[in-house]
Scaffold this active site. Sequence first.
Site, PDB file in Angstrom:
ATOM      1  N   LEU A 225       0.911  -1.191  -0.006  1.00  0.00           N
ATOM      2  CA  LEU A 225       0.004  -0.117   0.032  1.00  0.00           C
ATOM      3  C   LEU A 225       0.912   1.496  -0.008  1.00  0.00           C
ATOM      4  O   LEU A 225       1.390   1.547   1.090  1.00  0.00           O
ATOM      5  CB  LEU A 225      -0.841   0.143   1.310  1.00  0.00           C
ATOM      6  CG  LEU A 225      -1.776  -1.284   1.586  1.00  0.00           C
ATOM      7  CD1 LEU A 225      -2.248  -1.103   2.916  1.00  0.00           C
ATOM      8  CD2 LEU A 225      -2.600  -1.882   0.416  1.00  0.00           C
TER       9      LEU A 225
ATOM     10  N   GLN B 173       8.073  -5.346  -2.455  1.00  0.00           N
ATOM     11  CA  GLN B 173       7.787  -5.176  -4.121  1.00  0.00           C
ATOM     12  C   GLN B 173       8.651  -4.241  -4.686  1.00  0.00           C
ATOM     13  O   GLN B 173       9.153  -3.018  -4.105  1.00  0.00           O
ATOM     14  CB  GLN B 173       6.653  -4.566  -4.042  1.00  0.00           C
ATOM     15  CG  GLN B 173       5.820  -4.633  -5.555  1.00  0.00           C
ATOM     16  CD  GLN B 173       4.422  -3.955  -5.475  1.00  0.00           C
ATOM     17  OE1 GLN B 173       4.208  -2.778  -5.324  1.00  0.00           O
ATOM     18  NE2 GLN B 173       3.647  -4.977  -5.940  1.00  0.00           N
TER      19      GLN B 173
ATOM     20  N   CYS C  11       1.014  -1.069 -11.440  1.00  0.00           N
ATOM     21  CA  CYS C  11       0.917   0.436 -11.196  1.00  0.00           C
ATOM     22  C   CYS C  11       0.538   0.975 -12.572  1.00  0.00           C
ATOM     23  O   CYS C  11       1.077   1.098 -13.319  1.00  0.00           O
ATOM     24  CB  CYS C  11       2.434   1.009 -10.714  1.00  0.00           C
ATOM     25  SG  CYS C  11       2.353   2.663 -10.162  1.00  0.00           S
TER      26      CYS C  11
ATOM     27  N   ALA D  65      -6.381  -5.238  -0.689  1.00  0.00           N
ATOM     28  CA  ALA D  65      -5.380  -4.455  -1.353  1.00  0.00           C
ATOM     29  C   ALA D  65      -5.775  -2.887  -1.113  1.00  0.00           C
ATOM     30  O   ALA D  65      -6.138  -2.560  -0.115  1.00  0.00           O
ATOM     31  CB  ALA D  65      -5.504  -4.616  -2.935  1.00  0.00           C
TER      32      ALA D  65
END
Length: 653
Positions: free
Chosen positions: A311, A364, A395, A519
Amino acid sequence: HRFLTSKEEFHAFLRVRTKPGGQVGDEGEEENKEKKEEEQVSSCQREPPTKRMRTEYLSQDAENQEGAGAEEKERPERKRARGQNKSRPCMKPNHYEQSRLCPSVTQGCPGKCFFGPRCRFLHDVGEYLAGKPSDLGQHCVLFDTFGRCPYGVTCRFACAHLGDGHQNIVNAALAQKWEGKLLVRNNLSKDLQNQLRKRKFVFQKAEEYLRGLKLHGGDGKGGKATVEQEVSNCTASQEGLGDGDSHECPLLQEQGEDPKAEALQSPSPQGDGVASSIPTVGPLTDEDITKLRLCEKKKLEIQGKLYLAPLTTCGNLPFRRICKRFGADVTCGEMAVCTNLLQGQSSEWALLKRHHTEDIFGVQLEGAFPDTMTKCAELLNKTIEVDFVDINVGCPIDLVYKKGGGCALMTRSNKFEQIVRGMNLVLDVPLTVKIRTGVQEKINVAHKIIPKIREWGASMVTLHGRSREQRYTRSADWEYIAECAKIASPMPLFGNGDILSYEDANRAMEMGVSGIMIARQVPVGALIKPWLFTEIKEQRHWDISSGERFDILKDFTNYGLEHWGSDTQGVEKTRKFLLEWLSFLCRYIPVGLLERLPQRINERPPYYLGRDYLETLMASQNVDDWIKISELLLGPVPPSFTFLPKHKANSYR
């Protein structure tokens, strides 16, 4: 409908009560303040027309309904608020603390200032205290938890642990309990940072892989991926890493030293393109001369577990601790840009930190080219402790997409292949990939890419059921996710999108996915209600009270003060991330107020009055009310304090 109200009544209710205790504020002053706020149209967005229409539709006043119809006609003329507030004000430390005490004084060794006579910080404790803001409370969370506060006189709760002569008191018994325990791992050491800045870090495996790309027509940044991966997929049907073939894996040579220790070694001269050997200590073992085959890598056993997604901005370490407490099984750090990590940027490395309570933790990475991504993967493999590494291919923001990263990799299959194969080659932990359905809204391509990702060696794929053009609007396409889950088999596939209740989670698992990712962004389940993990595991709706929600915020601030510090800078950093989180939390509608269950994630709630003042205050989508909540936890804001949420759609008046 008894809780529904109008915008005017909602703000009037909050205006006449300044505190949960019920004190009445100065209405005239508040009205003047509201007029000023309405004039600042550039700093805050108006509420969406859909919400105004919904509120007026529920009203029985015919005139109001006519007004709603007029606003409906005007709606196409106003551009919808979306994206980020890129020019929002930034409160830097010198904005709220002009004179700072030298760290050498705080640590009790004023004669050992690193900067010497060039130091621009204060060394006189009396002079510092004369300008220091007043303390915020009688209890310091660091002193109460660990027996010692490292911030000493600069702590905003210093009265709890300062003795005569401003000496820092230490609770020896409590401090001894925590002595030697590493609570937060994956810190960036000065030695490693210097090596990265001076480009002296050795990327042996990555360089070998990139040389192979050049020999076969690639240059690490361009060209077609024609080189085959040196390590074949083994026992794919059992491991879930291949496409069903079963080949014998050749053994590869590597340096004879523990990679964790090798990371900080000085580089040796190279000749003829081959790195010279590094001296080793101790007996030679099989691990020194043989490389793990792909099928022998540590497996990622997270099928059926609840996965808290990366996040950005809000997925910080204190927030992940909150989610772990409520039942999140797998956590992942915020998206880190590989080029910033390779440059040794402290702010980027802070995204990789791991709390000791995070038992299954990954990081990530975002990047656009095989050379930087492969080198970054080798760097992390040698220097930090993680259970998996994830590649961000989902993204949607322009800053990332236009540079070839994020969703753009779905259209650059050659680069995508080189990145996955290279990272998988240099990592000793599983590699996962997060993707979207595609780039364009009505053109799904994930089903074509997933078999390739499995062939390239990834251990797992997470699919967000929206395209890049959809961003976070409309509903996630779970039927398409189910189709892709069948195609991905035997490789695990996690589904992502629109999970806000245990019914949503149950329907998602019935689609045949290996697990679900709770998410991020708009809309987002974990940020609206972090207790969602508890609801899923206990299969119930939790009618959580405003007091319980306030206790969650209190725990977050305590975790934030532990992580960012209890001095003025740490307090304001904690406040900043608390306000960002509150911009999502205000979307939650208490279960006891709903006419039907569950709440839908894409629904904007109408104006309503809660069952008490605090519940109503938490429902406000006004920035000033969020600041009021932060002041209940962290004291008054500094003079000239301003805040604007990262996302334009998150705040309006």
